[in-house]
Write a protein that holds these residues in place. Structure first.
Motif, PDB file in Angstrom:
ATOM      1  N   ALA A 300     -30.133  82.915 -57.314  1.00  0.00           N
ATOM      2  CA  ALA A 300     -30.348  83.435 -58.593  1.00  0.00           C
ATOM      3  C   ALA A 300     -29.130  83.895 -59.403  1.00  0.00           C
ATOM      4  N   ALA A 304     -28.097  82.206 -62.947  1.00  0.00           N
ATOM      5  CA  ALA A 304     -28.015  82.775 -64.134  1.00  0.00           C
ATOM      6  C   ALA A 304     -26.637  82.639 -64.654  1.00  0.00           C
ATOM      7  N   GLY A 308     -25.441  81.226 -68.507  1.00  0.00           N
ATOM      8  CA  GLY A 308     -24.548  81.936 -69.362  1.00  0.00           C
ATOM      9  C   GLY A 308     -23.015  81.260 -69.674  1.00  0.00           C
ATOM     10  N   LEU A 318     -23.077  89.791 -68.842  1.00  0.00           N
ATOM     11  CA  LEU A 318     -23.903  88.772 -67.744  1.00  0.00           C
ATOM     12  C   LEU A 318     -22.951  88.547 -66.409  1.00  0.00           C
ATOM     13  N   CYS A 322     -23.867  89.327 -62.422  1.00  0.00           N
ATOM     14  CA  CYS A 322     -24.124  88.249 -61.627  1.00  0.00           C
ATOM     15  C   CYS A 322     -22.917  88.228 -60.623  1.00  0.00           C
TER      16      CYS A 322
END
Length: 408
Positions: A300, A304, A308, A318, A322
Motif C-alpha cells: 500500500a 501511494a 504521488g 505524502l 509512505c
C-alpha cells in the motif's frame, strides 16, 4: 533420538545469554552503521570528491556486493573452522577498511575500500547469526532473531542522527573514523563474550570445497527458498528507500540534514518496534500471518508513493508517511522471513545463513543504483522498486513457501 536431543537443547539454552545476544546485535549493526552514518552527507560527499549522485550511490553498491560475498564465504568457512576466531578476524579487517574510507582522496578508492569493508562486515554478520542458529531452535530461534533485529534497529535510529551531528560539527570523513573505532570495539566484545558455539565434532569437513554440495542440499528446500526470497526482497525495499530518501526529502523537498536524520530515525524506530512486537508474538500468532500483514502494508505504501511521484512530485506530506509505513512493515517481514528460512535448514546453519545473506545483500546492491536511475529529482524509480520488491516477497511467501507448510 530423544536421548541425544534434549541435552543439546538444554546446553544451548544456557549459552544464549543477554551478553551474547548484545554482542550479536553489535555485529549485525555494522551494515546500518557503515551506511547510515554518512547517508545524510551524500550531497556533501558528491561535492567534496567531485562525484555525481549516482557515483556516491555506487559506494552503497560496492559495500553491498562485499556484504553478499563476505556472507557467502564466511558461512561455510565457519561451518568448517568454527565461529569465534573468524569473527574476530572479520571485525579487525572491517576496522582497517573503514580507515581507508576515511582517508580516501577519490570516489574510486572509496568504492574499493567500501567493498572490503562490506566483505568483512558480511563475514562477521553471517557468523554472528550462525552462532544463534547453533544454539536455538523453533519459536525460541524466531524470538531471539527478532529481538536481535529489534534491538539492532537502534543503529539505524542513532546512525543518521550521529552522522548529521558529525556533519554539522566536523567532516563526513569522521563518520568512517567512528566506524573504525566501533570495529575495534566489536573485536574486543567478541573476544570477551562470544563462546565457540560449534564444537569440533559438529563441524563440516571441506569448508568452501564442500559448499557446493551443502548448498545444493539447502537449495533443495522449497520453503527455504521461499523465505529467503521473502527476506531478501524485503531488504531490497529497504535500500530503495535508503539510497534515495536523502535526495527525495532534502533535494526535492528542502529538508535540512538534521530534519532528514530525525525522519530517518523515526522510520527506523517504527521498524524496531515492529520487530520487537513480532518477537513478543512468536509462538502465539503464526509467523506467516505477521509477514503477510507487513507485506500488504508495504505494498500500500509503495502504490501511494508511486501515485504521488507520478502526479504530485512526491510532496513531503505524502513521502514522509509512505516511508514510515514501508520501513515499519519491514520489521515484520525481514526478520521473520530470515528466522523461518533458518528453521528449514538446521543441519547447515552456516551455509543457510550464507545463502540468506547473499540474497539479502545482492538485493540491496542491485536495488540501490536502480533507485537512483532517475537522478535526484524524481521518486518514480524508487516507488516502482518498492512495489516490485514487495511483490516478490509475496511470491516467496504464498507460492514458494506454501501455506500448507505453516511455521509458528
Amino acid at each position: 533420538m530423544t536421548v541425544i536431543t534434549e541435552p543439546i537443547a538444554d546446553r544451548s539454552a544456557a549459552k544464549i545469554t543477554a551478553t551474547l545476544v548484545g554482542t550479536v546485535v553489535f555485529l549485525t549493526a555494522i551494515a546500518p552503521l557503515a551506511t547510515d552514518l554518512y547517508v545524510p552527507a551524500f550531497p556533501v560527499v558528491a561535492g567534496d570528491l567531485g562525484a555525481t549522485a549516482t557515483q556516491v550511490q555506487l559506494t552503497l553498491t560496492t559495500f553491498f556486493a562485499g556484504m553478499a560475498l563476505g556472507q557467502l564465504i564466511g558461512g561455510p568457512v565457519s561451518d568448517r573452522y568454527g565461529r569465534r576466531r573468524l569473527l574476530i578476524i572479520g571485525t579487525l579487517i572491517m576496522a582497517a577498511a573503514s580507515v581507508v574510507c576515511a582517508v580516501s582522496p577519490a570516489i574510486s578508492i572509496m568504492m574499493a575500500a567500501r567493498f572490503v569493508q562490506g566483505f568483512a562486515g558480511g563475514w562477521a554478520m553471517v557468523i554472528g547469526r550462525a552462532v544463534i542458529v547453533d544454539l536455538a531452535t523453533g519459536a525460541r530461534l524466531v524470538r531471539v532473531l527478532n529481538v536481535i533485529a529489534g534491538v539492532g534497529g537502534i543503529a539505524p535510529i542513532v546512525g543518521p542522527l550521529v552522522g548529521a551531528v558529525i556533519l554539522q560539527l566536523s567532516h563526513w570523513r569522521m563518520s568512517f573514523w567512528t566506524v573504525a573505532a566501533l570495529g575495534l570495539a566489536m573485536a574486543v566484545a567478541v573476544a570477551l563474550a562470544v563462546p565457540e558455539s560449534l564444537p569440533v565434532q559438529q563441524r563440516h569437513r571441506g569448508g568452501l570445497a564442500a559448499f557446493g554440495s551443502t548448498a545444493r542440499e539447502v537449495l533443495r528446500s522449497r520453503p527455504f527458498l521461499g523465505y529467503v526470497l521473502v527476506s531478501g526482497s524485503s531488504m531490497g525495499a529497504v535500500f530503495a528507500y535508503v539510497a534515495t530518501s536523502a535526495f527525495v526529502l532534502q533535494s526535492m523537498n528542502g529538508l535540512s540534514p538534521i530534519a532528514y536524520s530525525i525522519d530517518f530515525a523515526a522510520n527506523a524506530g517504527g521498524m524496531t518496534v515492529a520487530a520487537l512486537a513480532a518477537a513478543r508474538l512468536a509462538g502465539r500468532i503464526a509467523t506467516r500471518k505477521l509477514i503477510l500483514a507487513g507485506q500488504l502494508a508495504a505494498l500500500a505504501a509503495g502504490v501511494a508513493m508511486l501515485i504521488g511521484a507520478l502526479w504530485l512530485h512526491a510532496p513531503l506530506w505524502l513521502a514522509v508517511p509512505c516511508f514510515f509505513v514501508l520501513m515499519t512493515a519491514q520489521g515484520l517481514i525481514g526478520p521473520n522471513g530470515g528466522a523461518l528460512a533458518a528453521a528449514q535448514v538446521p543441519r547447515h546453519p552456516g551455509t543457510g545463513s550464507a545463502v540468506l545473506g547473499l540474497v539479502q545483500w545482492a538485493f540491496a546492491g542491485l536495488i540501490a543504483p536502480l533507485a537512483g536511475l532517475g537522478g535526484s529529482s524524481t521518486a518514480v524509480p524508487m516507488a516502482i522498486l518498492m512495489i516490485s520488491c514487495t511483490g516478490l516477497s509475496l511470491i516467496g511467501l504464498l507460492v514458494l513457501a506454501r501455506p500448507r507448510l505453516l511455521e509458528r
